[in-house]
Design a protein around this motif. Structure first.
Motif, mmCIF file in Angstrom:
data_model
loop_
_atom_site.group_PDB
_atom_site.id
_atom_site.type_symbol
_atom_site.label_atom_id
_atom_site.label_comp_id
_atom_site.label_asym_id
_atom_site.label_seq_id
_atom_site.Cartn_x
_atom_site.Cartn_y
_atom_site.Cartn_z
ATOM 1 N N GLU A 122 -2.332 -4.213 3.532
ATOM 2 C CA GLU A 122 -1.023 -3.565 3.588
ATOM 3 C C GLU A 122 -1.150 -2.049 3.438
ATOM 4 O O GLU A 122 -0.465 -1.286 4.130
ATOM 5 C CB GLU A 122 -0.107 -4.131 2.506
ATOM 6 C CG GLU A 122 0.330 -5.569 2.746
ATOM 7 C CD GLU A 122 1.189 -5.724 3.994
ATOM 8 O OE1 GLU A 122 1.724 -4.709 4.495
ATOM 9 O OE2 GLU A 122 1.329 -6.860 4.472
ATOM 10 N N LEU A 123 -2.009 -1.601 2.550
ATOM 11 C CA LEU A 123 -2.166 -0.161 2.343
ATOM 12 C C LEU A 123 -2.700 0.534 3.583
ATOM 13 O O LEU A 123 -2.393 1.709 3.837
ATOM 14 C CB LEU A 123 -3.109 0.101 1.157
ATOM 15 C CG LEU A 123 -2.577 -0.266 -0.228
ATOM 16 C CD1 LEU A 123 -3.661 -0.049 -1.280
ATOM 17 C CD2 LEU A 123 -1.339 0.540 -0.577
ATOM 18 N N GLU A 124 -3.491 -0.177 4.367
ATOM 19 C CA GLU A 124 -4.085 0.419 5.563
ATOM 20 C C GLU A 124 -3.252 0.210 6.819
ATOM 21 O O GLU A 124 -3.525 0.829 7.853
ATOM 22 C CB GLU A 124 -5.481 -0.171 5.794
ATOM 23 C CG GLU A 124 -6.495 0.210 4.718
ATOM 24 C CD GLU A 124 -7.846 -0.444 4.953
ATOM 25 O OE1 GLU A 124 -7.916 -1.357 5.828
ATOM 26 O OE2 GLU A 124 -8.822 -0.056 4.280
ATOM 27 N N SER A 125 -2.232 -0.648 6.757
ATOM 28 C CA SER A 125 -1.513 -1.022 7.979
ATOM 29 C C SER A 125 -0.612 0.081 8.527
ATOM 30 O O SER A 125 -0.468 0.245 9.730
ATOM 31 C CB SER A 125 -0.684 -2.282 7.726
ATOM 32 O OG SER A 125 0.423 -1.986 6.878
ATOM 33 N N GLY A 126 0.001 0.836 7.609
ATOM 34 C CA GLY A 126 0.936 1.861 8.066
ATOM 35 C C GLY A 126 2.232 1.302 8.609
ATOM 36 O O GLY A 126 3.069 2.035 9.156
#
Length: 277
Positions: A122-126
């Motif tokens: 989630e933190l990397e999904s944007g």
């Protein structure tokens, strides 16, 4: 005194190996953060010191460290795992004391790994709502901690009360973290704790292998390195922030402990490439 923030407020997750990208001092020196941290080791082994007590760690060890608790651990290239920085605004009900956990069953291990992977995804999904989704997964991490603590209590119904030496060093670590910028001496800390400097040094060595003065020097040296690597403060201002009477005295002390001058340390490539976590 100039206040230099050292902790972003948001949730982050990063590989443990990345913590040492700017030098092993970033993980091995005694320091504390203003947010909770969870270390999850999946490979390698070593020794970890939390609140003045040293224990071994290895694969499938999880260590929860509350804010303001001094800690550091041995690092080698083979050490792998993840570290969760909860952020200062996590809004969770978390343990108030350090927790050393070893989930023995594969289900608990897989649950923790899956939760960390979901947070990272989630933190990397944007994507829209990714930060909120990551925080919900962080809430599940809090549930995992509670359940694991219950299992630990079931294996050990009555938690052993820390020995007097461990309690004393934990109190010293807390005072040191609060006042290390104030030029307070080991004798002053010992007086505040109601013991002699000799006794304080003896129990520090017994619980974590380092004397009281070395713990103090380690904490100051870590902060000096951090300020030199992550800010543009002039050396004289770094010295003042850390309670030194002069920039010259700070430079001599830093060179004695770090093997180079503050200016030389700041110019090292490793001191400038380390990203803020």
């Amino acid at each position: 005194m100039t206040f230099i923030p050292d902790t972003p407020s948001q949730l982050r997750l990063t590989p443990i190996s990345r913590l040492a990208a700017g030098g092993r001092w970033r993980v091995e020196a005694m320091r504390a953060l203003r947010e909770p941290v969870l270390l999850w080791f999946t490979q390698g082994q070593g020794r970890l010191t939390v609140a003045g007590s040293t224990r071994g760690y290895g694969p499938n060890h999880a260590i929860f460290i509350p804010p303001g608790v001094m800690h550091g651990f041995e690092f080698a290239p083979r050490v792998q795992g993840s570290v969760v920085f909860f952020g200062r605004d996590h809004g969770m009900d978390l343990p108030a004391t350090p927790q050393y956990l070893r989930p023995r069953d594969p289900i608990s291990q897989k649950e923790l790994t899956a939760t960390l992977e979901n947070i990272q995804r989630e933190l990397e999904s944007g994507r829209a709502g990714s930060q909120m989704a990551a925080k919900h997964h962080l809430g599940l991490l809090g549930v995992w901690l509670d359940r694991q603590l219950d299992k630990e209590r079931a294996h050990e119904p009555i938690f052993a009360r820390p020995a007097a030496a461990q309690r004393l060093v934990a109190r010293y670590s807390a005072l040191l973290e609060r006042d290390f910028r104030s030029n307070t001496s080991v004798s002053d800390y010992a007086a505040a704790l109601g013991v002699t400097p000799t006794h304080l040094t003896r129990v520090c060595r017994a619980t974590c292998g380092k004397g009281a003065h070395q713990l103090l020097e380690d904490r100051i040296l870590f902060e000096a390195r951090r300020l030199l690597a992550e800010t543009r403060l002039p050396v004289k201002d770094v010295a003042q922030t850390l309670g030194y009477s002069s920039a010259g005295y700070f430079t001599r002390s830093f060179q004695k402990n770090a093997g180079m001058t503050p200016t030389a340390f700041r110019k090292r490539p490793a001191a400038t490439v380390m990203p803020r976590l």
